[in-house]
Design a protein around this motif. Structure first.
Motif, PDB file in Angstrom:
ATOM      1  N   ASP A 412       0.836  -1.204   0.000  1.00 20.46           N
ATOM      2  CA  ASP A 412       0.000   0.000   0.000  1.00 20.46           C
ATOM      3  C   ASP A 412       0.870   1.253   0.000  1.00 20.46           C
ATOM      4  OD1 ASP A 412      -2.918  -0.826   0.304  1.00 20.46           O
ATOM      5  OD2 ASP A 412      -1.991  -2.007   1.906  1.00 20.46           O
ATOM      6  N   ARG A 413       0.569   2.130  -0.944  1.00 15.30           N
ATOM      7  CA  ARG A 413       1.159   3.471  -0.951  1.00 15.30           C
ATOM      8  C   ARG A 413       0.012   4.458  -1.112  1.00 15.30           C
ATOM      9  NH1 ARG A 413       5.235   0.704  -3.830  1.00 15.30           N
ATOM     10  NH2 ARG A 413       7.115   0.530  -2.548  1.00 15.30           N
ATOM     11  N   ALA A 414      -0.216   5.228  -0.111  1.00 14.46           N
ATOM     12  CA  ALA A 414      -1.435   6.031   0.007  1.00 14.46           C
ATOM     13  C   ALA A 414      -1.478   7.152  -1.016  1.00 14.46           C
ATOM     14  CB  ALA A 414      -1.540   6.596   1.420  1.00 14.46           C
ATOM     15  N   GLY A 415      -2.701   7.645  -1.241  1.00 13.01           N
ATOM     16  CA  GLY A 415      -2.895   8.828  -2.086  1.00 13.01           C
ATOM     17  C   GLY A 415      -3.663   8.560  -3.357  1.00 13.01           C
ATOM     18  N   GLY A 416      -3.883   7.285  -3.688  1.00 11.04           N
ATOM     19  CA  GLY A 416      -4.612   6.973  -4.908  1.00 11.04           C
ATOM     20  C   GLY A 416      -6.081   7.328  -4.784  1.00 11.04           C
ATOM     21  N   ALA A 421      -3.062  10.427 -10.695  1.00 14.23           N
ATOM     22  CA  ALA A 421      -2.352   9.397 -11.457  1.00 14.23           C
ATOM     23  C   ALA A 421      -1.222   8.799 -10.636  1.00 14.23           C
ATOM     24  CB  ALA A 421      -1.804   9.984 -12.742  1.00 14.23           C
ATOM     25  N   THR A 422      -1.084   7.490 -10.702  1.00 14.64           N
ATOM     26  CA  THR A 422       0.087   6.840 -10.146  1.00 14.64           C
ATOM     27  C   THR A 422       1.228   6.912 -11.153  1.00 14.64           C
ATOM     28  OG1 THR A 422       0.922   4.842  -9.062  1.00 14.64           O
ATOM     29  CG2 THR A 422      -0.477   4.519 -11.003  1.00 14.64           C
ATOM     30  N   GLY A 423       2.429   6.741 -10.661  1.00 11.78           N
ATOM     31  CA  GLY A 423       3.599   6.767 -11.518  1.00 11.78           C
ATOM     32  C   GLY A 423       4.582   5.697 -11.104  1.00 11.78           C
ATOM     33  N   VAL A 424       5.782   5.749 -11.682  1.00 15.19           N
ATOM     34  CA  VAL A 424       6.824   4.765 -11.418  1.00 15.19           C
ATOM     35  C   VAL A 424       8.046   5.485 -10.869  1.00 15.19           C
ATOM     36  CG1 VAL A 424       8.257   2.946 -12.419  1.00 15.19           C
ATOM     37  CG2 VAL A 424       5.961   3.349 -13.328  1.00 15.19           C
ATOM     38  N   THR A 425       8.620   4.924  -9.807  1.00 15.74           N
ATOM     39  CA  THR A 425       9.836   5.476  -9.240  1.00 15.74           C
ATOM     40  C   THR A 425      10.826   4.349  -8.991  1.00 15.74           C
ATOM     41  OG1 THR A 425      10.699   6.908  -7.481  1.00 15.74           O
ATOM     42  CG2 THR A 425       9.033   5.274  -6.850  1.00 15.74           C
ATOM     43  N   LYS A 426      12.092   4.709  -8.759  1.00 16.58           N
ATOM     44  CA  LYS A 426      13.122   3.703  -8.495  1.00 16.58           C
ATOM     45  C   LYS A 426      13.560   3.814  -7.047  1.00 16.58           C
ATOM     46  CE  LYS A 426      16.330   2.677 -11.558  1.00 16.58           C
ATOM     47  NZ  LYS A 426      17.545   2.737 -12.406  1.00 16.58           N
ATOM     48  N   SER A 436      -0.245   3.036  -4.712  1.00 13.89           N
ATOM     49  CA  SER A 436      -0.660   1.640  -4.852  1.00 13.89           C
ATOM     50  C   SER A 436      -1.747   1.341  -3.820  1.00 13.89           C
ATOM     51  CB  SER A 436       0.529   0.698  -4.651  1.00 13.89           C
ATOM     52  OG  SER A 436       0.146  -0.653  -4.724  1.00 13.89           O
ATOM     53  N   PRO A 437      -2.996   1.114  -4.249  1.00  9.40           N
ATOM     54  CA  PRO A 437      -3.444   1.109  -5.648  1.00  9.40           C
ATOM     55  C   PRO A 437      -3.498   2.524  -6.204  1.00  9.40           C
ATOM     56  CG  PRO A 437      -5.341   0.913  -4.214  1.00  9.40           C
ATOM     57  CD  PRO A 437      -4.133   0.858  -3.314  1.00  9.40           C
ATOM     58  N   GLY A 438      -3.372   2.606  -7.531  1.00  9.57           N
ATOM     59  CA  GLY A 438      -3.444   3.894  -8.200  1.00  9.57           C
ATOM     60  C   GLY A 438      -3.983   3.727  -9.600  1.00  9.57           C
ATOM     61  N   PRO A 453      -7.610   2.280 -15.705  1.00 12.60           N
ATOM     62  CA  PRO A 453      -6.850   1.118 -15.231  1.00 12.60           C
ATOM     63  C   PRO A 453      -6.447   1.273 -13.764  1.00 12.60           C
ATOM     64  CG  PRO A 453      -6.013   1.882 -17.338  1.00 12.60           C
ATOM     65  CD  PRO A 453      -6.959   2.931 -16.848  1.00 12.60           C
ATOM     66  N   LEU A 454      -6.496   0.156 -13.056  1.00  9.03           N
ATOM     67  CA  LEU A 454      -6.120   0.102 -11.643  1.00  9.03           C
ATOM     68  C   LEU A 454      -4.798  -0.642 -11.531  1.00  9.03           C
ATOM     69  CD1 LEU A 454      -7.100   0.565  -8.649  1.00  9.03           C
ATOM     70  CD2 LEU A 454      -7.972  -1.792  -8.761  1.00  9.03           C
ATOM     71  N   ALA A 455      -3.785   0.044 -11.022  1.00  3.68           N
ATOM     72  CA  ALA A 455      -2.464  -0.554 -10.879  1.00  3.68           C
ATOM     73  C   ALA A 455      -2.193  -0.860  -9.414  1.00  3.68           C
ATOM     74  CB  ALA A 455      -1.387   0.382 -11.426  1.00  3.68           C
ATOM     75  N   GLY A 456      -1.617  -2.031  -9.167  1.00  5.76           N
ATOM     76  CA  GLY A 456      -1.288  -2.445  -7.809  1.00  5.76           C
ATOM     77  C   GLY A 456       0.058  -3.134  -7.763  1.00  5.76           C
ATOM     78  N   GLU A 457       0.714  -3.011  -6.615  1.00  8.09           N
ATOM     79  CA  GLU A 457       2.023  -3.627  -6.398  1.00  8.09           C
ATOM     80  C   GLU A 457       1.861  -4.744  -5.365  1.00  8.09           C
ATOM     81  OE1 GLU A 457       6.330  -2.156  -4.681  1.00  8.09           O
ATOM     82  OE2 GLU A 457       5.165  -0.752  -5.919  1.00  8.09           O
ATOM     83  N   PHE A 458       2.201  -5.945  -5.774  1.00  8.07           N
ATOM     84  CA  PHE A 458       2.059  -7.113  -4.918  1.00  8.07           C
ATOM     85  C   PHE A 458       3.432  -7.717  -4.630  1.00  8.07           C
ATOM     86  CE2 PHE A 458      -1.936  -6.667  -7.128  1.00  8.07           C
ATOM     87  CZ  PHE A 458      -2.899  -7.019  -6.194  1.00  8.07           C
TER      88      PHE A 458
END
Length: 609
Positions: A412-416, A421-426, A436-438, A453-458
């Motif tokens: 979980d990464r809050a704010g979605g 919009a969610t994005g990608v970071t390193k 996440s979700p975003g 689209p719903l993006a999630g990190e598992f």
């Protein structure tokens, strides 16, 4: 994607309701002395008498439609001409229940010849030649009916349709009919006539509106369940024919794909907006069951991550299908670790009162899964802004993730929310989502009145897996395969292409950040595995549609107008595909059955991250 009920059956035919049908009047009304039916039908799709008054058109009454808004009767000339391009049958539109005529009556009919376009001219549908505002005289009764014309594998050509006239926006209306060369011309040359099919296999299950589809070409792109696979834009499957009934809908057979209508099914050949050429049966064959069973996939191994997609068709708390959906997830899908659900509605379904939360819908499904013997899933989703994501007004459909917390964890990464919009970071050399979700680019015009689209990190066994749940724009507005425009226009592709481009770009961002990232984009893509939409999603190898790992005859998740086809897909990144250590299954539990709880079959991918 494309439906109806006995009361709406009328809307399936030429006249439809006033708002759904259009009249083509090609000539100034004029008088024409006694003409024959084949003169009225002519050798093109449009009658040379359209708009004209005709008198004393003779024929035998072959069928009477007494229900709905397309009431009337068919007549057929018992003395045909020698031209196979000119039909000997025509529909007489009375608007109200026909009185004073019976099957077997020899009649003369005077009235106006009209061309009706089911669904209206904007639909692109072909028109149906009718005699309207009729005056009918019964000459005699109890006459022998004209012999039914057999439609079978030998009579229907392999080529589907001629290319449309480029000077008429691609229309085939004015082209001379060539019934021995093109399937659509063959059917058009029989419009209004009594036709028969014998021992035909069902390729589209009986729907709630007492319709089914058969094929007269049993070997045409057949799959192992008896369906007919739509595998390219050139594989229209010419042997398909819709069957309705002139009799009681209560007596209509409840057929699954692969069953057979044994014996003779016969009646007038009609044309309607929901299926094109349709045999309206006054005689129905006997249903012989093929014993089709719902499929069950295997359980994932402990080292395998099982990811599924399942369109649950407008699920809301008032539905009575929760136990059945739960059983499908637990027993047929074997409780996948992650399930992308499409068409989850808000807590009060189609009630349009501003409600957007879907926690009651999700809780009811999760509880039903536990009751069915499955795990207690957790879930993640993002509520849409009210009435912005298309679907049933007030329903606020969205995608949602189910996941088994005993097997997989959600990062979980809050704010979605609906608009961020969610994005990608390193982080430490690895790709991560900023939310996440975003949602992916939710403000982009590509998602107007469509699901974002719903993006999630598992995380599974220490490995990160990115999952993107999709429900692309529907095919609504596309011209049908039997359109007067050939090839038919697929206008809905424009928005899906933009959506696919955005999702591919997001996946590319992940892979540019971490080349070996495990990424899955899945859901109701609303397009075929060979489509331009899928090619844009796949990009330059960022993704690959895993349903293509199946034999061509097994690639389908949906049955529409007798065509078994792909709408639901799971696309995988190179790290998943490269190992060739994945298994894909299209689990056929719905699309081929008359008692389906959804019109989509779920898909399951198993792999070792």
């Amino acid at each position: 994607m494309p439906s109806k009920s006995s009361a709406r059956l009328a809307a399936l035919t030429v006249a439809a309701v006033c708002s759904a049908a259009s009249t083509i009047v090609l000539t100034t009304p004029a008088h024409a002395d006694s003409v024959r039916i084949h003169d009225i039908q002519g050798s093109t799709r449009i009658s040379p008498y359209a708009g004209k008054q005709v008198t004393d058109v003779t024929g035998i009454v072959t069928g009477i439609r007494t229900y709905g808004s397309s009431r009337g009767f068919w007549i057929q000339d018992p003395d045909p001409d020698a031209d196979p391009a000119t039909s000997e049958g025509v529909f007489v539109f009375t608007s109200s229940t026909p009185k004073g005529v019976a099957v077997g009556d020899s009649v003369t009919v005077s009235g106006t010849v009209s061309e009706y376009v089911p669904g209206g001219t904007a639909s692109g549908n072909q028109s149906l030649t009718e005699i309207t505002k009729p005056t009918t005289t019964v000459v005699s009764s109890g006459n022998q009916l004209p012999a039914a014309t057999t439609i079978d594998a030998r009579s229907v050509p392999a080529a589907y349709a001629p290319a449309g006239d480029t000077t008429a926006n691609g229309s085939i209306n004015a082209l001379p009919l060539k019934p021995s060369k093109y399937a659509l011309d063959h059917y058009e040359a029989l419009e209004g006539m009594t036709v028969r099919v014998t021992d035909t296999r069902v390729v589209g299950a009986t729907d709630p509106h007492s319709e089914l589809w058969v094929t007269v070409k049993p070997h045409e792109n057949r799959n192992r369940h008896g369906g007919t696979v739509y595998g390219s834009y050139d594989a229209q499957n010419t042997g398909r024919l819709q069957i309705q009934s002139l009799g009681s809908t209560a007596d209509f057979p409840k057929a699954n794909v692969g069953d057979t209508l044994t014996g003779t099914t016969a009646g007038p050949l009609d044309y309607n907006q929901f299926g094109g050429y349709t045999l309206v049966a006054s005689e129905l064959g006997t249903l012989e069951s093929a014993g089709l069973k719902r499929e069950t996939t295997r359980k994932q191994r402990s080292s395998e991550l099982a990811v599924a997609t399942y369109n649950v068709e407008n699920l809301d708390p008032t539905d009575d299908t929760f136990a059945e959906h739960a059983s499908a997830i637990v027993n047929n899908l074997k409780s996948p670790d992650i399930v992308s659900l499409e068409e989850i509605q808000d807590n009060n379904g189609a009630k349009n009162d501003g409600t957007v939360a879907a926690d009651q819908t999700m809780t009811k499904l999760i509880d039903a899964i536990v009751a069915a013997g499955g795990p207690r899933y957790d879930w993640r989703s993002i509520d849409p802004a009210d009435n912005t994501d298309g679907g049933e007004p007030g329903g606020n459909i969205r995608q949602a993730f189910l996941f088994n917390p005993e097997r997989v964890s959600f990062t979980d990464r809050a704010g979605g929310d609906a608009t961020t919009a969610t994005g990608v970071t390193k982080i430490h050399g690895k790709a991560h989502l900023t939310l996440s979700p975003g949602r992916i680019a939710p403000a982009d015009e590509a998602w107007k009145n469509s699901r974002k689209p719903l993006a999630g990190e598992f995380a599974f066994r220490g490995r990160t897996v990115f999952v993107i749940a999709n429900h692309f724009n529907s095919k609504g507005g596309d011209q049908g395969l039997t359109s007067q425009y050939q090839p038919p226009a697929r206008s809905s592709e424009t928005q899906r292409h933009r959506q696919a481009t955005l999702v591919n770009a997001f996946v590319k961002d992940i892979l540019d950040t971490q080349k070996n990232a495990d990424v899955i984009a899945l859901g109701d893509i609303n397009d075929f595995e060979f489509s331009g939409t899928t090619k844009l999603l796949e990009g330059r190898g960022e993704l690959w549609s895993a349903i293509k790992s199946l034999p061509r005859s097994e690639r389908y998740s949906y049955v529409y107008q007798g065509n078994s086809q792909v709408l639901d897909q799971i696309l995988i990144s190179p790290s998943i595909r490269r190992d060739c250590d994945f298994a894909y299954d299209s689990v056929h539990v719905n699309a081929e059955f008359n008692d389906q709880i959804s019109d989509h079959d779920p898909q399951v991918l198993r792999f070792r991250p």
